[in-house]
Design an enzyme around this catalytic site. Structure first.
Site, PDB file in Angstrom:
ATOM      1  N   HIS A  14      43.917  33.860  51.656  1.00 18.28           N
ATOM      2  CA  HIS A  14      44.319  33.441  53.014  1.00 18.28           C
ATOM      3  C   HIS A  14      43.217  33.139  54.016  1.00 18.28           C
ATOM      4  CE1 HIS A  14      46.930  32.864  56.368  1.00 18.28           C
ATOM      5  NE2 HIS A  14      48.133  32.865  55.710  1.00 18.28           N
TER       6      HIS A  14
ATOM      7  N   HIS B 247      55.012  37.333  53.266  1.00 15.07           N
ATOM      8  CA  HIS B 247      53.545  37.865  52.901  1.00 15.07           C
ATOM      9  C   HIS B 247      53.630  39.265  52.447  1.00 15.07           C
ATOM     10  CE1 HIS B 247      51.801  33.816  53.584  1.00 15.07           C
ATOM     11  NE2 HIS B 247      51.378  34.275  54.457  1.00 15.07           N
TER      12      HIS B 247
ATOM     13  N   GLU C 124      46.614  27.820  50.902  1.00 21.89           N
ATOM     14  CA  GLU C 124      47.121  29.130  50.034  1.00 21.89           C
ATOM     15  C   GLU C 124      47.819  28.470  48.664  1.00 21.89           C
ATOM     16  OE1 GLU C 124      49.737  31.124  52.959  1.00 21.89           O
ATOM     17  OE2 GLU C 124      48.842  29.742  54.378  1.00 21.89           O
TER      18      GLU C 124
END
Length: 351
Positions: A195, A121, A315
């Protein structure tokens, strides 16, 4: 932390002080509403969605995303053993990059590693901890807000200065549109996503028993570190075949390969509230996540105790580790080009 009263109001848009970062920068919350009473609230820390309230079949308003009441809670959550990234925009690269390394134009880059020997991420900070500027706030019908962030050349060791805009629009059809654009000063890799953890029974409940559909015949095969091997697995006749309605699993961390961007990527339905959420995107994958980043010790907004089945993430994104697999969809943004990513979360009463 002490909050101020309303500091700004325009039609269908309310701005309030949310808190102050350790460096003294002020974080504001921005609430958009439509004619149906649907309300979505954002903060410019991580371009984060903190609340999404919608009228349900029982006559109430249900807040369907997990979040916190205070900026300090968002900051502290990033110091947990595995940060939950509640509601934030993920970048510069969502998902895992194998050993934090990739090559562009014969130049190899070693990223900051924040997930064992891998990068997850975006690295140690990522865009979820970024201080985004509120660039535009538009009221009236279909209110919208645009956040912008400049990721410097070399941030987390990624090449190129990357300028990102994220536009959120709330339509009169109870749709939340998310439009990402970005440009770079050097060839780089990019994979942005949102997210939010959704729960159509309400953020303080469990997603167990809610119905899930996913428009995918394949998922990415992963190794023991959840890194894509480059292979694909057919979902037919497996526990993760959601082409037919199935219940949300207690744990899942899987990249589904979408069949057709003209059709919904996925949907979620709650028989308790009668709410249905349908997800659309122009991306090749939806990574669906339920599980380990809520430890039963996270206190969310309204004193909710979050646990492993408090929410489900959709996502929408490119494949994890795509920079290291030539047959995966392109993840390179060239200088002079523009990244364009569109996702829609559409809500309705479907009881």
């Amino acid at each position: 932390m002490q909050k101020s009263n309303i500091s700004h109001f325009t039609a269908n848009c309310i701005t309030k002080l949310f808190g102050t970062l350790p460096d003294g920068k002020q974080v504001f919350s921005y609430m958009l509403s439509n004619g149906n009473g649907m309300e979505v609230t954002f903060i410019n820390y991580g371009a984060t969605i903190t609340s999404l309230k919608i009228a349900d079949e029982n006559g109430g308003m249900t807040d369907v995303v997990l979040g916190f009441n205070d900026i300090d809670d968002y900051i502290d959550a990033f110091n947990l053993p595995s940060a939950p990234y509640f509601g934030s925009v993920i970048g510069r690269y969502a998902g895992r990059i194998n050993k934090g390394t990739f090559t562009i134009n014969n130049d190899t880059y070693q990223l900051n590693k924040n997930h064992g020997v891998h990068t997850l991420h975006g690295g140690n900070s990522g865009f979820g901890r970024g201080f985004w500027q509120m660039k535009q706030l538009k009221g009236g019908l279909n209110p919208s807000i645009v956040f912008t962030y400049t990721s410097r050349d070399g941030e987390e060791q990624f090449p190129g200065e990357l300028t990102i805009n994220v536009a959120y629009t709330l339509t009169e059809n109870n749709e939340l549109l998310v439009d990402y654009t970005a440009t770079t000063t050097k060839d780089t890799v990019i994979n942005l996503t949102q997210h939010s953890y959704f729960n159509l029974d309400g953020h303080a409940q469990t997603v167990s028993g809610q119905e899930l559909l996913v428009n995918a015949d394949e998922v990415l095969r992963l190794n023991e570190d959840n890194i894509p091997t480059g292979e694909f697995i057919a979902v037919k006749d497996t526990a993760i075949d959601f082409n037919k309605v199935g219940y949300v699993p207690a744990s899942i961390d899987t990249s589904f390969v979408l069949k057709n961007n003209d059709e919904p990527a996925a949907s979620l339905y709650s028989a308790k509230t009668g709410l249905k959420m349908t997800v659309y995107t122009n991306q090749p994958s939806v990574h669906i996540y339920v599980g380990g980043n809520c430890f039963g010790s996270i206190q969310g907004k309204e004193s909710a105790s979050y646990h492993t089945t408090s929410g489900i993430c959709f996502e929408t994104q490119n494949f994890p580790d795509a920079p290291n697999h030539a047959h995966f969809p392109n993840s390179v943004l060239r200088k002079g080009e523009q990244y364009n990513h569109k996702t829609k979360f559409a809500f309705e009463k479907a009881k």
